[in-house]
Design an enzyme around this catalytic site. Sequence first.
Site, mmCIF file in Angstrom:
data_model
loop_
_atom_site.group_PDB
_atom_site.id
_atom_site.type_symbol
_atom_site.label_atom_id
_atom_site.label_comp_id
_atom_site.label_asym_id
_atom_site.label_seq_id
_atom_site.Cartn_x
_atom_site.Cartn_y
_atom_site.Cartn_z
ATOM 1 N N CYS B 171 4.756 3.294 7.309
ATOM 2 C CA CYS B 171 3.985 2.143 6.827
ATOM 3 C C CYS B 171 4.833 0.933 6.482
ATOM 4 O O CYS B 171 4.301 -0.096 6.080
ATOM 5 C CB CYS B 171 3.119 2.575 5.658
ATOM 6 S SG CYS B 171 2.003 3.903 6.158
ATOM 7 N N HIS B 302 2.998 -4.687 -0.934
ATOM 8 C CA HIS B 302 2.513 -3.546 -0.147
ATOM 9 C C HIS B 302 1.078 -3.267 -0.600
ATOM 10 O O HIS B 302 0.204 -3.066 0.221
ATOM 11 C CB HIS B 302 3.435 -2.346 -0.359
ATOM 12 C CG HIS B 302 3.154 -1.209 0.564
ATOM 13 N ND1 HIS B 302 3.201 -1.338 1.931
ATOM 14 C CD2 HIS B 302 2.811 0.084 0.325
ATOM 15 C CE1 HIS B 302 2.913 -0.177 2.497
ATOM 16 N NE2 HIS B 302 2.663 0.689 1.546
ATOM 17 N N HIS B 336 -5.448 -0.757 5.162
ATOM 18 C CA HIS B 336 -4.054 -0.381 5.407
ATOM 19 C C HIS B 336 -3.895 -0.081 6.896
ATOM 20 O O HIS B 336 -4.251 0.996 7.366
ATOM 21 C CB HIS B 336 -3.672 0.829 4.567
ATOM 22 C CG HIS B 336 -2.192 1.103 4.555
ATOM 23 N ND1 HIS B 336 -1.333 0.592 5.509
ATOM 24 C CD2 HIS B 336 -1.418 1.820 3.701
ATOM 25 C CE1 HIS B 336 -0.103 0.993 5.249
ATOM 26 N NE2 HIS B 336 -0.120 1.738 4.152
#
Lengths: 361, 411
Positions: B171, B302, B336
Amino acid sequence: MSPLVLSAWSAVSPYGVGAEPFARGITAGRCAVGPLDPATHPGPFDRGGVVPDFSARTHVGKKGTRTMDRVTALAVAAVGQLLESCDGGPVRQPEETALVLGTGSGSVQSIMDFTRDSFAGERPYHVDPARFPNAVMNRAAGQSAIWHRIKGPNTTVAGGWLTGLLALSYAARLHRGGHCARVLCGAAEEYSEQRAWLEWHGRSAAERATPLGEGGAVFLLEPAEAAREAGHPALARLLTTRFRAYGAESEVRAALAACVRDALKTTGVAPGDVRLVAPLGAGGESAALEEAGVGDALGAADPRWIRCRPLLGDTSAAATSLQLAAVLAAAGADGLAPGEAALVTGVERDGTVGCALLAGA
Amino acid sequence: MYDNDQRPARRVVITGLGTVSSIGLGVTAFLDGLRSGRSGVKPITAFDTTGFAHANGCEVTGFDPAEWIHRVDATELGRATQFSVAAARMAVADAGLTPEELRARRALVSVGTTDAESRDLDALVDVELREGPERLPATVVRRAQAGRLSTGIVRELALTDVEALTLPTACAAGNYAIGSGFDAIRGGEVEVALCGGADAVCRKTFAGFYRLGTIAPEVCQPFDKDRKGILTGEGAGILLMESLETARARGARIYAEVLGYGLNCDAHHPVAPDQDSLARCMRIAHRNAGVKPQDIDFISAHGTGTRANDVTEAGAIRQVFDAPPPTVSIKSMIGHSMGAASALASAACALALTEGFIPPTVNHHETDPECGLDCVPNVARSTELNVVQNNALAFAGNNAVLILGRHREAQ
């Protein structure tokens, strides 16, 4: 800036765990591909090059390895071997050390097993949370860092057969960008039933017969000066890596020749100085085109060819790293001699070629 | 394409953006979505969600590969590669480079990903369960390779003098890929870089996060006291980067300058982030970029919207910044998108610098006092920006922080 050198390496291969069995096997030209027991290695292949008696439990440890998959164990073991060979030096400043590790698509066995549990379980979320990280492609690199406490940049690289060359290129760039003092760099690939089926279906008929291999190799890449201070032998200087793309397979030869010529020209190495060549040697027409391309670039030079694939099988993402290890194995404990150069090459079926050029330090 | 040549460091700028996201295809729609705080959330259609109590996500809709992919047969590309290739096409067009001009330059293509073509691997598992492993379709097997994310771009754009790198560092992979492109141009190794990240929604990853209890039932609410987790998303962000010199020579529009980046690894826990280590990564990035904490005008966090991430990330930010700048999460809008996440966030940062606004954190009701950050709730904020920071975290404690700056022509 002090040139980058390869100053230590390790391998986990169908010859066994460690650089020594690898060096013995490669220099003797001994084939490590053997029959596969269908009970332990089901799938479409009856022969393969697997690391003998290897498991996470026996080679990494009993503690903390219950859910560790094979490619992760191979990577953790290969990094461990490397660190051991230089007395843990590279992790004395863990923040300054990067780990760059190539894999295929991680462990396709772990990924597809995880999905299988979701399909086959009573509920679609009846999956093992402890195994979820195995199903993510940075697991082998990440777990190797956790296991060995390596706190610098931690990067996973994928690029089919060129993975090892790309990892090397990325690692050198990372170092030049000032992101670390040294890099542990390499690649790992596991033998699994799932990988075997995917390879079987993905290959053309002409390639299908090649058995699969597995293993990994890891290198310590550091400035020559740092190697000298640490008492590590400078086995080879990394002069350059080069990559190109091709359209039709008929262009492979010219693309690789251009790649190698560019590498030689940029670094001022004469074709005749290239004494060792370790090509990928993929199936079908590819191997002959690859060798012809290298030959075109080297002209009248008559290097020694080290062909790993017939000895180890198709090690996929680990192939070009194992070829690099084979060059260092052939060069011996003192490494490449001054004035001596070596070439590692690869041709990826997705339309890319690449090479790494090394020389005596 | 490493070598030891000593060349003066070049300045690196972003001159093209390609974005495939759940809030719009192409940079104009993406910008509009960011400004207006659009939400890409809807029920997941990628796989059969029967048996999950809730299954919202942020999928890309209305994506027709034929619109973007011309040379390569799109059926030979998995969905993530289709996104990656489409975003690269968009970035090249947005940069005003013709395919011929692009091919004349030595290039790096680097694409980050979490799952690559795991969506195809899911489909192959389904075939195995129903028909057995002997029956796998070759076309799907061949395209289910992580390396395709970058080689797909090379094939579509018919590049020849090129290094194709795929970075599956989960990620945080988008920032890793952009960082490598930055180093390659800065060091004079290549003359153009197409870098970013791509991923497609897949069952495997949804099931995994769901099992961990980290999937939000309805919406993603980063830094909110009632946040309930992530929403899985998809898409691709590709940045076209080149040296300031070549951008100026061709009179290109410059979105932003890449000032630097930092990477590190917690080397601690497979899934839980480490606050001190993340703080260290931010400091590394600042040093690499030659900026100080007080120079940062906003942080693109994030900001996944899980309890653990947001409180750890906010804590790390407070460790580094005496007075933390506004800190937003575009995951509130686009979910995400895994390996694409930090690439799309970088594109958002570049647009923010150009257009002078901070994208909002939507779905926000009340800031968690444990986070205690100004997350620019719900409405974008117009302001002049000079330097922005883009955070990315990944499993295994792989952190990547990118610093972008506004480009001003010298007087």
